[in-house]
Every structure is written in C-alpha cells, then in structure tokens.
Design an enzyme around this catalytic site. Sequence first.
Site, short mmCIF file in Angstrom:
data_model
loop_
_atom_site.label_atom_id
_atom_site.label_comp_id
_atom_site.label_asym_id
_atom_site.label_seq_id
_atom_site.Cartn_x
_atom_site.Cartn_y
_atom_site.Cartn_z
N LYS A 73 -27.96 7.87 19.80
CA LYS A 73 -28.22 8.51 18.56
C LYS A 73 -27.36 8.29 17.36
CE LYS A 73 -25.45 13.49 17.48
NZ LYS A 73 -25.02 14.46 17.74
N SER A 159 -26.73 19.18 17.68
CA SER A 159 -27.36 17.82 16.58
C SER A 159 -28.19 16.87 17.19
CB SER A 159 -26.58 18.23 15.43
OG SER A 159 -25.13 17.12 16.64
N SER A 183 -24.13 19.86 20.87
CA SER A 183 -24.35 19.39 20.12
C SER A 183 -25.08 18.48 21.29
CB SER A 183 -24.14 18.18 19.11
OG SER A 183 -24.65 19.01 18.14
#
Length: 513
Positions: A73, A159, A183
């Site tokens: 990420k 997210s 997330s």
Amino acid sequence: MLAHRIVLKRGPSIWHRRLLSIFRRPTMRECVTNVKQQDSGEGGVNAFVAFNQAPTGVESAPGRLANCAIAVKDNICTSEFPTTSSSLILQDFQPSYDATVVRLLKEEGATIIGKTNCDEFGMGSMNTYTYHGPVLNPFQTPSPMIPWRHREQRSAGGSSGGSAAAVAAYMCYAALSTDTGGSTRLPASYCGIVGFKPSYGLISRWGVISFADSLDCVGIMAAGVSQVHSLFRVLEKYDINDPTSIPNELRDEARSAIQSNLPNDLKNIVIGIPEEYFPAELNPSISDLFLSTISKLRNLGAIIVPISLPNTKYALSAYYVLASSEAGSNLARYDGIRYGFRSGTRSPVTTSANVYASTRTKGFGEEVQRRILLGTYALTSEAFDNYFLQAQRVRLLVRSDFDRVFRIPNVLSSTPNNPSAARRVDVIMHPSAIRTAPLVQRQKENSELDPYVQDVLTVPASLAGVPALSVPMGMSRDDGWPVGLSIVGQWGTDELVMAIGQLTERALGGFLK
Ligand code: GLN
C-alpha cells in the site's frame, strides 16, 4: 476516471485465476502480465500507482517468500518506489529507506511488485478519495449475457482498495495494507478475498505513514488464510524502532495461552455472536448468509452462543473523534516548508502563514481537510471534555466488553481478569460489512455520512486493538457479489484466529461458495 469500465480482458476469468492462486503461487511473470493487461488504461482496475516491470525472470533471493510478488500500500515507505499516501502533498516523496515490514519481506526473498492505490492517508471506505483516481473492483458476477458496457462499476472498498483489487485480480501473491478502522477487512469483503488486521502492536509500524497512531495496524491480504499466515509469520517481530511494538515477553505470554491448543477441527470451539452486530443498515441478504454460515459451523461441532457487547453502539462516533483528532495533529507536519508539495510562494507577500494555508488547502483533498477540521475542533479547550475525553472513555468500555466475553484473558489488561460467567468465547463472528461493494458513481448521490456507516462493524475491534480476520463467506443472493465473515479474537491470539479462519474457509468450501 469515473467513465472507466471494467472490461473482461483476454485470459482466464477472475474465478479461474483465484482458484489457481489458492492452490499455487502465481508466478512473477503471471502477476506482471495481469497488471499490464488489467490495471491501466480504459477500463483498468487502477490498483497500482507505481509498478516494477522488471521482476520477470529475475531470480529472487532465497527465503520463505522467494519468488513471491508482494504489493505494498502506498502509505508504507519503500526505497524502490515513491510513497505518496495517494496525496498531492506527498506526490514527489521518495523515501530513502524501507519500512520495517518491507525490509522483513525482502529478507525472506519477496519481490515488491509495486505500490497500491488507497484513500488519501488511509481516510475513506471506497478508495475514491485519492489523488490517483478511484480503484474499480475487479470482481465480476458470472453473467456472460450482460455486455461489458452494462456491467457495474463497483468500488473495491477502502482505504486499502488497491491492495485488495491487486490480490483479487491475481496481480500479486499477497499485499500489505493498513487498517485503522476497517481498511483491510472492508475491501477484502467487497473484493472476495482474505484480509487480516493483527493485534495492535504485533507488526511494526516503523516507516508507515501515520493516520491515527493508536489505531493504525499493518494488514495482510491474500487469496486464502494460509497465504496470509505465511506473511504474518515473517512480519510478527518486535521492532525497537517502533515505540508501540509489543515486547517479546508479552508476545510469549499471549502465545503460551493458545499454542498448545490450536484446533484441528471446529468441535467444541465456542463462537460468540454479538446481538449488537445486526444494525438496521445491515442488508437482509447478508444477515441470511451469515446465519446459514453459522449453522454450517454448528453442524461441524462448533458451539454457538449469543453474546452482548453493549457499548458497540457508541464505537463508530468514538472512532471518528479519536481517529480525526490524531490525524489532525499527525498531518500538521505537512506544511510546505519541511518537505513535500509547496504552494503560495507566488503571493505578493510570502509569509510562512500563507505558504502553510495555500499548501494545505491545495495539497489535501476534501475528506482529509474535513478530518483535520473535525479533529482540531475535538481537541480545542471548549470541545475536549465533550468529545475527545468521552471518546476515550467509550474506547475503554468497548475494550472491556471484549475482555468480558473472551475465555482467554487479555495479557495487556492492568485490571485483574475476574472470572465471569460471560467469559467463555474463543472467538466472535459477525458479517464484515453491512452490504456488498457499492457502486462507485453512487457515492456523490449519497449523504455525507453514508461512507462512515460502512465501518460500523469493523471499528470496535480497532478500538480494542484485537485481531480480526475477514474471510469470504459467499455471495449475496440479491446481487451475487461477495461478502466477508469476520472472526475476532482476544489480543495476541492471532494464531488462533487464523487457525479458526482456515477451518472456516475449509468448511465453506474455500471461496467458491
Ligand atoms: N474508513 C475508515 C476511515 O475512513 C477506516 C480507514 C482505515 O482503516 N484506514 O477512517
């Protein structure tokens, strides 16, 4: 971006690819080809914001993760790639070091295949608040009769939507995500993959760009629980650089409570079903699927008990006050002076104040600005007692709700673990999300509060710092899209949660049901 369509491109269907990936590691070449074919351009998934084209054919170092392509990420620092946190304010940030988690993966021979799109600084639930454009969910319902232009564009969730989509589209073996309030689990549920938020403090956060330090965890995503477990074993290590990293003695203490009793089947595993996890917003097709899942587990010998976690109803509001307050102070460092994007130097009088104001107005997206305003307000002297302090109290209550029901005591708890009649549950189970992946376009039509409600089932485990694993439990009968089942355990019982996750995955016939 919103005009993008997911096109089923050449090659095997997504189901076929994932079936393959659960039984064998995708090769580096397959991952690279999938990224090239599916990620960019018209109809692209848009999971990657930076990508290493070179790994094909390169011999990776030996180790437990040799030849594994791992996606990371974009709020986790990497020396090979820029790290933008999907924000304009960090658009040119090139770290000179790897986060501890990235270093540990590389030491085991993993290849970092690229950086994945996310909501800006991890704030969001749909992966639409991003400087790089939204991530589209690569899942497709098996309906070949529907022409591609009529297929739905659904959100990959947020997210960590880029990481989830990369796993779901077979663009990597596994992915690192983060989880502050859900997330990892929410996008895993929406994309039909496995997502794990470990116990707070077990995996190092050094080199992870802070959103809300007291809640932030590095998460792990993969096609199956065993792949998630293989990364967890590499990453679960004390890190002297991370002041919140849990010392070895406490890790050992938590481990000794479960190690000898890791189950081989579900017989006599006590599963608590919290009555508060069926809010009005929960789609009925999801509660039905959950109930049929639980009855399958009961048929395999699990003992199902109803439980109550009464403070759950306050968790969502408390989470948003605490996460925003911490974000407001964490993000103060992005001021256009020290590093990152700078604006306002062309104004007639260049003062640091107008550089700050202009940089932060242009550099942060609307959701991040909203959080900074909310968080700053909650910390003002007039609001502190009513908001921040109350939210901290709620957090303690939520945590004590969990402590009251788990059979295994919390090794971090300073209060004596009183024996209680309620204390008998090995794990808690609940649906991971109140609905299947929402349409990307619909976000604008919905109320401002709608994205926040998506986190209602995931934030309690974050406030309590306990481990939570989302495994696919099947498809909603309404729309045929995947839904996750969350398995939550006592702090430090991550191995138990994953063992029960694996048994559950097996009981449900893998991810194909
Ligand atoms: N959706 C939640 C939020 O916007 C959780 C985000 C996260 O876990 N990073 O804060």
